[in-house]
Enzyme design. Structure first.
Site, PDB file in Angstrom:
ATOM      1  N   CYS A 336      48.882  42.099  37.295  1.00 35.13           N
ATOM      2  CA  CYS A 336      48.398  40.955  36.888  1.00 35.13           C
ATOM      3  C   CYS A 336      49.473  39.751  38.244  1.00 35.13           C
ATOM      4  O   CYS A 336      49.522  40.264  38.804  1.00 35.13           O
ATOM      5  CB  CYS A 336      47.724  39.976  35.675  1.00 35.13           C
ATOM      6  SG  CYS A 336      47.513  38.754  35.842  1.00 35.13           S
ATOM      7  N   HIS A 430      43.317  43.748  33.513  1.00 41.46           N
ATOM      8  CA  HIS A 430      44.932  44.231  32.642  1.00 41.46           C
ATOM      9  C   HIS A 430      43.510  45.208  32.194  1.00 41.46           C
ATOM     10  O   HIS A 430      42.231  45.372  32.519  1.00 41.46           O
ATOM     11  CB  HIS A 430      44.286  43.316  31.592  1.00 41.46           C
ATOM     12  CG  HIS A 430      45.707  42.365  31.890  1.00 41.46           C
ATOM     13  ND1 HIS A 430      46.782  42.701  32.017  1.00 41.46           N
ATOM     14  CD2 HIS A 430      45.474  40.614  31.786  1.00 41.46           C
ATOM     15  CE1 HIS A 430      47.786  40.993  32.409  1.00 41.46           C
ATOM     16  NE2 HIS A 430      47.004  40.631  32.888  1.00 41.46           N
TER      17      HIS A 430
END
Length: 507
Positions: A336, A430
């Site tokens: 991310c 994630h």
């Protein structure tokens, strides 16, 4: 069984989240239809729910303890700190502006109605709801606008337990003092105490607990021992020594060493927990360049403030250390915000995170990132390193790929995601490391690159490891708490006539 209970704490990180998870798992194992609830959470550790919103990861873990999929109903208000003074506000899973500590007070009256109605609806759908407080109810400077501790308890008539961490020291004073500073109407709902993380002979603590009951009129419903085998993450906390988990010894001759950069605004740092569940994989958070020396894998985790955390990397010298690691052919993984840092540039034309402008990345991946005003949320699936994978996305950044970029993940419709440049990999997803097959392929690549005599386990299941941790929490509740008293509190509420401490009229 029907009812509800609030678990408050003497401090942040006193053990509220894990105790709620343990209570939920204990009840679920008895066949009780139980659900978790945290009115207001402050955390950058979040997940995407099946209903498409965003909640604190601790509540997703508690939902798993109940055998439930995560839902926005379990955490209606989430604050995601972007600095020491400002936070993004997420209401029922969706961003609803930003606040300062002072301006947030003005919103709390409306939010109290939101959380109480959400709790009412949740209680109508489940037999039992176990609620978690936030911080401590002893923060009396915040009591007038509280929506998560005694403000919620009063609004919903919730019997309340106060848990204290004896490992910090002074737990008896913390428990007594938390009760004593509350106004009488709040004290009337405090029904008992729980001591967390006790080491040693419980007989030594008993006289203190007996005196605490004489002083307050409230029992301690149990003392939970320190459990070194418990590593499950509760919120944003990290081990004091930087270590993650307690991995078993390696199957081969060598360990693999993973260095995870602990960014100032790290988000979803628990992504690396799955690595620490593997035998022979040592995972540590690091904050200095020298701590990357000898690492086999460097991970740049998520960040709530990619641009400022990227500047911090450069200021501390960690950026140069990451570049040296990657240029030596050793594996680097960005997740991310960490993925965004590894690209050529981060473009924030709308000032989502910082002043509008273009910010140079580390240049290790052939990708640019453009911040969109709206947050991207999703629970995607695809393939990566030849394995079927699932994950979740929470980010403003949109990747603009170079023509030669090989994807790390390919979605079912053929859409590429992330970049696999051999020694350097990046993804917005994630939870990718929680996919057992993908994690094994990654570790095999790392071992091959470094020449380590490391053998990957073919049996490690992160889902099973997490379930075992939840069962351990339930075992601790069942073995060390007065479960009959807990059941009575849940069904009947706080007993009437509880003493006010200090006595009314005392100076």
């Amino acid at each position: 069984m029907h009812g509800a209970l609030l678990v408050a704490g003497t401090t942040s990180d006193a053990g509220k989240s894990v105790l709620v998870a343990g209570l939920c798992r204990w009840l679920h194992r008895q066949g009780v239809d139980v659900a978790p609830f945290k009115a207001q959470n402050m955390s950058n550790n979040s997940v995407v729910t099946t209903d498409g919103g965003e909640i604190g990861r601790a509540q997703a873990l508690q939902a798993a303890a109940c055998g439930l999929a995560p839902s926005v109903a379990f955490n209606p208000v989430l604050l995601k700190p972007g600095s020491d003074r400002t936070s993004q506000v997420v209401v029922h899973g969706r961003v609803d502006g930003s606040v300062t500590a002072l301006s947030y007070r003005e919103r709390k009256a409306a939010l109290l109605e939101v959380v109480t109605q959400t709790l009412t609806d949740l209680r109508a759908r489940h037999d039992v709801v176990i609620c978690e407080g936030a911080g401590s109810p002893a923060e009396i400077n915040l009591r007038a606008t509280d929506i998560a501790n005694m403000g919620l308890a009063r609004a919903a008539d919730l019997p309340t337990l106060v848990v204290g961490d004896i490992d910090r020291g002074g737990v008896l004073a913390h428990l007594f003092g938390t009760l004593a500073v509350l106004e009488p109407e709040d004290q009337a709902l405090i029904a008992g105490f729980v001591v967390n993380k006790f080491r040693g002979d419980p007989a030594l603590l008993e006289p203190g607990l007996a005196q605490l009951e004489r002083l307050t009129g409230r029992p301690t419903l149990g003392t939970i021992p320190f459990a070194p085998e418990l590593w499950i993450d509760a919120e944003d906390s990290l081990g004091h020594d930087g270590a993650v988990g307690r991995p078993a010894a390696p199957l081969g001759a060598d360990w693999l060493r993973v260095a995870v950069v602990r960014l100032p605004r790290v988000s979803n740092g628990t992504d690396v927990d799955a690595l620490a569940a593997e035998p022979g994989v040592s995972v540590r958070y690091v904050t200095a360049p020298g701590e990357l020396t000898g690492a086999d894998l460097v991970v740049l985790p998520g960040s709530k403030t990619t641009v400022s955390d990227l500047a911090w990397l450069r200021e501390t010298g960690l950026a140069d250390a990451v570049l040296a690691h990657a240029r030596a052919g050793r594996t680097t993984l960005g997740i991310c915000g960490g993925y965004q840092m590894l690209g050529r540039a981060v473009d924030d034309p709308h000032g989502v995170e910082a002043a509008p402008g273009r910010h140079a990345g580390l240049g290790l991946l052939d990708v640019d990132v453009v911040f969109d005003p709206d947050k991207h949320l999703g629970n995607p699936a695809g393939t990566a390193l030849g394995e079927t994978v699932e994950g979740y996305e929470i980010h403003h950044g949109r990747e603009v790929r170079g023509h030669g970029s090989a994807p790390l993940v390919t979605l079912a419709d053929g859409t590429p995601e992330g970049v696999d440049a051999g020694a350097v990999l990046g993804t917005h997803w994630h939870g990718l490391l929680e996919n057992d097959g993908f994690r094994r392929r990654l570790l095999e690549r790392v071992a091959t690159t470094t020449g380590r005599a490391f053998r990957v386990s073919t049996t490690t299941s992160f889902a099973a490891a997490r379930a075992a941790q939840l069962d351990l929490l339930a075992d601790l509740v069942e073995s060390h708490l007065d479960t009959a008293a807990l059941e009575h509190l849940i069904e009947h509420g706080a007993p009437s006539g509880l003493r006010t401490v200090p006595p009314a009229g005392a100076p």
